[in-house]
Scaffold this motif. Structure first.
Motif, mmCIF file in Angstrom:
data_model
loop_
_atom_site.group_PDB
_atom_site.id
_atom_site.type_symbol
_atom_site.label_atom_id
_atom_site.label_comp_id
_atom_site.label_asym_id
_atom_site.label_seq_id
_atom_site.Cartn_x
_atom_site.Cartn_y
_atom_site.Cartn_z
ATOM 1 N N MET A 14 46.793 27.325 41.285
ATOM 2 C CA MET A 14 47.051 26.380 42.365
ATOM 3 C C MET A 14 48.339 26.705 43.122
ATOM 4 S SD MET A 14 45.782 22.746 40.668
ATOM 5 C CE MET A 14 46.782 22.904 39.171
ATOM 6 N N LYS A 15 49.381 27.127 42.419
ATOM 7 C CA LYS A 15 50.670 27.398 43.057
ATOM 8 C C LYS A 15 50.664 28.697 43.856
ATOM 9 C CE LYS A 15 53.310 23.990 41.369
ATOM 10 N NZ LYS A 15 54.105 23.052 42.208
ATOM 11 N N SER A 16 49.853 29.669 43.440
ATOM 12 C CA SER A 16 49.887 31.002 44.061
ATOM 13 C C SER A 16 48.755 31.211 45.063
ATOM 14 C CB SER A 16 49.805 32.079 42.977
ATOM 15 O OG SER A 16 48.539 32.042 42.323
ATOM 16 N N SER A 17 48.069 30.144 45.445
ATOM 17 C CA SER A 17 46.966 30.224 46.414
ATOM 18 C C SER A 17 45.810 31.078 45.908
ATOM 19 C CB SER A 17 47.475 30.765 47.761
ATOM 20 O OG SER A 17 48.478 29.926 48.302
ATOM 21 N N VAL A 149 34.244 40.893 40.767
ATOM 22 C CA VAL A 149 34.824 42.135 41.285
ATOM 23 C C VAL A 149 36.234 41.830 41.785
ATOM 24 C CG1 VAL A 149 34.668 43.976 42.992
ATOM 25 C CG2 VAL A 149 32.580 43.096 41.933
ATOM 26 N N VAL A 150 37.214 42.568 41.277
ATOM 27 C CA VAL A 150 38.606 42.374 41.668
ATOM 28 C C VAL A 150 38.799 42.903 43.092
ATOM 29 C CG1 VAL A 150 41.010 42.971 41.185
ATOM 30 C CG2 VAL A 150 39.413 42.537 39.300
ATOM 31 N N THR A 151 39.280 42.047 43.982
ATOM 32 C CA THR A 151 39.501 42.437 45.372
ATOM 33 C C THR A 151 40.978 42.627 45.705
ATOM 34 O OG1 THR A 151 39.516 40.111 46.042
ATOM 35 C CG2 THR A 151 37.407 41.279 46.144
ATOM 36 N N LEU A 218 29.750 36.990 41.658
ATOM 37 C CA LEU A 218 28.350 36.996 42.056
ATOM 38 C C LEU A 218 27.778 35.599 41.846
ATOM 39 C CD1 LEU A 218 26.433 39.242 43.075
ATOM 40 C CD2 LEU A 218 25.672 39.495 40.697
ATOM 41 N N ALA A 219 27.116 35.071 42.862
ATOM 42 C CA ALA A 219 26.555 33.722 42.779
ATOM 43 C C ALA A 219 25.154 33.716 43.373
ATOM 44 C CB ALA A 219 27.440 32.726 43.524
ATOM 45 N N ASP A 291 34.243 32.846 46.129
ATOM 46 C CA ASP A 291 35.618 32.918 45.632
ATOM 47 C C ASP A 291 35.694 32.356 44.215
ATOM 48 O OD1 ASP A 291 36.608 33.963 48.038
ATOM 49 O OD2 ASP A 291 36.894 31.961 48.884
ATOM 50 N N THR A 292 36.623 32.865 43.436
ATOM 51 C CA THR A 292 36.870 32.280 42.118
ATOM 52 C C THR A 292 37.470 30.883 42.306
ATOM 53 O OG1 THR A 292 39.013 33.410 42.071
ATOM 54 C CG2 THR A 292 37.166 34.466 40.909
#
Length: 305
Positions: A14-17, A149-151, A218-219, A291-292
């Motif tokens: 939450m703090k780091s967007s 997947v890490v972006t 993936l969703a 998004d995660t």
């Protein structure tokens, strides 16, 4: 017992967007890594570049993207009941002065975190890659149904973290008596923990390891989930009627149990698709990238039973 680090991970997101610390905390993740979360752990399965899911010519990476350091220094439930100076004697250099500070933590999971000079490395052409990645990761190269997947990853020149393992945990820190001031003693390069009580973990990373990340997951598209859920519900209702006629036994079950749609959504509903319905030509109709969220952070502290 709830993991003491869970509070830190939630606040960090939450703090780091939207960034998430790696797990374990000292592990590295790289742009393009793809992983699953199994039994509360991040299991890296490959990398879209290393595994040639994306050709070298398709790689577009932005390096050295500097982040605002103000957003990378925070805590929760931490008090500083004492700050001052002390003195000692060294047999070689004689008398010396040092700064001293005591940190106390209100409860289990209270923490303090600080990172110096955070910088991001990110995939800049994700929008151009995302549809092809769906096809390649679910159909042509692999057959994933759940995947991250890490972006983007973040490293820092140095970062520090203390997490309390119990109520009223305490840490005593000392450092050089120079002009940096007592307020920044925790994050100063000379500081060290002299003694502690009920501390769950203390990390101090002095290398630019990519320990923080953003990812896409993936969703299944909502419209496909709703359609399949409606179809399954109708099939179960028909099956209940069929069962009463088929079996030579009075089950006295005129109203048989019907799962809620949310329970279906927790399953891999794509398993119910007819054979060959999901293929390279239809994959984009069923999958998308999302998004995660805090739900994904929660998975990092959920062990399979």
């Amino acid at each position: 017992m709830e993991n003491a680090a869970k509070n830190f991970y939630r606040h960090f997101y939450m703090k780091s967007s939207g960034y998430i610390p790696s797990k374990p905390l000292n592990s590295s993740l790289f742009p393009g890594d793809f992983f699953q979360i199994q039994n509360g752990e991040i299991i890296v399965l490959g990398n879209i570049y290393h595994n040639n899911v994306i050709a070298p010519g398709e790689k577009e990476i932005d390096y050295g993207f500097k982040l605002n350091p103000i957003g990378w220094s925070f805590g929760e439930g931490v008090q500083k009941p004492y700050s001052g100076r002390g003195s000692g004697t060294d047999p070689i250099s004689g008398e010396f002065e040092f700064n001293k500070q005591i940190l106390t933590f209100d409860k289990k999971g209270s923490f303090i975190f600080h990172a110096d000079a955070p910088e991001a490395v990110k995939i800049t052409n994700w929008n151009e890659l995302q549809q092809e990645l769906i096809i390649r990761l679910t159909q042509t190269y692999f057959s994933f149904r759940e995947l991250y997947v890490v972006t983007e990853v973040v490293s820092a020149a140095e970062w520090n973290l203390i997490i309390a393992g119990a109520e009223n945990a305490e840490v005593e820190i000392s450092g050089e008596a120079d002009s940096f001031g007592l307020s920044n003693l925790f994050s100063h390069h000379s500081s060290k923990v002299v003694q502690s009580r009920d501390i769950d973990c203390y990390y101090r990373e002095k290398k630019r390891k990519p320990c923080f990340f953003k990812a896409k997951k993936l969703a299944v598209r909502e419209e496909k989930t709703d359609t399949l859920t409606t179809y399954i519900t109708a099939q179960i209702q028909e099956q209940n009627q069929w069962a009463n006629n088929f079996f030579d036994f009075n089950f006295e079950a005129s109203e048989m149990y019907m799962p809620y749609s949310t329970e279906y959504n927790s399953l891999n509903i794509l398993d119910m698709l007819p054979a060959n319905e999901l293929n390279p030509n239809t994959a984009l109709q069923y999958f998308k990238w999302a998004d995660t969220s805090l739900n994904d952070v929660e998975k990092l502290f959920t062990a399979n039973v």
